[in-house]
Scaffold this motif. Structure first.
Motif, PDB file in Angstrom:
ATOM      1  N   THR A  43      59.961 117.619  14.849  1.00  0.00           N
ATOM      2  CA  THR A  43      60.818 116.651  15.513  1.00  0.00           C
ATOM      3  C   THR A  43      61.036 115.465  14.588  1.00  0.00           C
ATOM      4  O   THR A  43      60.289 115.235  13.649  1.00  0.00           O
ATOM      5  N   GLY A  44      62.053 114.731  14.862  1.00  0.00           N
ATOM      6  CA  GLY A  44      62.348 113.552  14.064  1.00  0.00           C
ATOM      7  C   GLY A  44      63.056 112.518  14.914  1.00  0.00           C
ATOM      8  O   GLY A  44      63.580 112.814  15.987  1.00  0.00           O
ATOM      9  N   MET A  45      63.071 111.313  14.419  1.00  0.00           N
ATOM     10  CA  MET A  45      63.721 110.229  15.135  1.00  0.00           C
ATOM     11  C   MET A  45      64.489 109.405  14.109  1.00  0.00           C
ATOM     12  O   MET A  45      63.930 109.030  13.062  1.00  0.00           O
ATOM     13  N   ARG A  46      65.721 109.161  14.372  1.00  0.00           N
ATOM     14  CA  ARG A  46      66.540 108.391  13.446  1.00  0.00           C
ATOM     15  C   ARG A  46      66.540 106.932  13.893  1.00  0.00           C
ATOM     16  O   ARG A  46      66.748 106.623  15.063  1.00  0.00           O
ATOM     17  N   ASP A  47      66.329 106.051  12.944  1.00  0.00           N
ATOM     18  CA  ASP A  47      66.350 104.615  13.219  1.00  0.00           C
ATOM     19  C   ASP A  47      67.771 104.126  12.934  1.00  0.00           C
ATOM     20  O   ASP A  47      68.173 103.997  11.781  1.00  0.00           O
TER      21      ASP A  47
END
Length: 50
Positions: A43-47
């Protein structure tokens, strides 16, 4: 098995034959199957403020 790879592209009547064929193959090889598998999730999260 229906959701695996290229099986999703088969017409429904052809896809329905797959479990029957796999079952016959397993039966012919002694009625057992050992399947090893691993599940990996990334999973990843974009800022958006960066």
């Amino acid at each position: 098995m229906r959701t695996h790879g290229t099986l999703t592209r088969l017409p429904a009547d052809h896809a329905a034959e797959v479990p029957t064929g796999v079952g016959a193959t397993i039966d012919a090889r002694g009625r057992s199957l050992t399947a090893s598998r691993a599940t990996v999730a990334v999973t990843g999260m974009r800022d958006v403020d960066a």
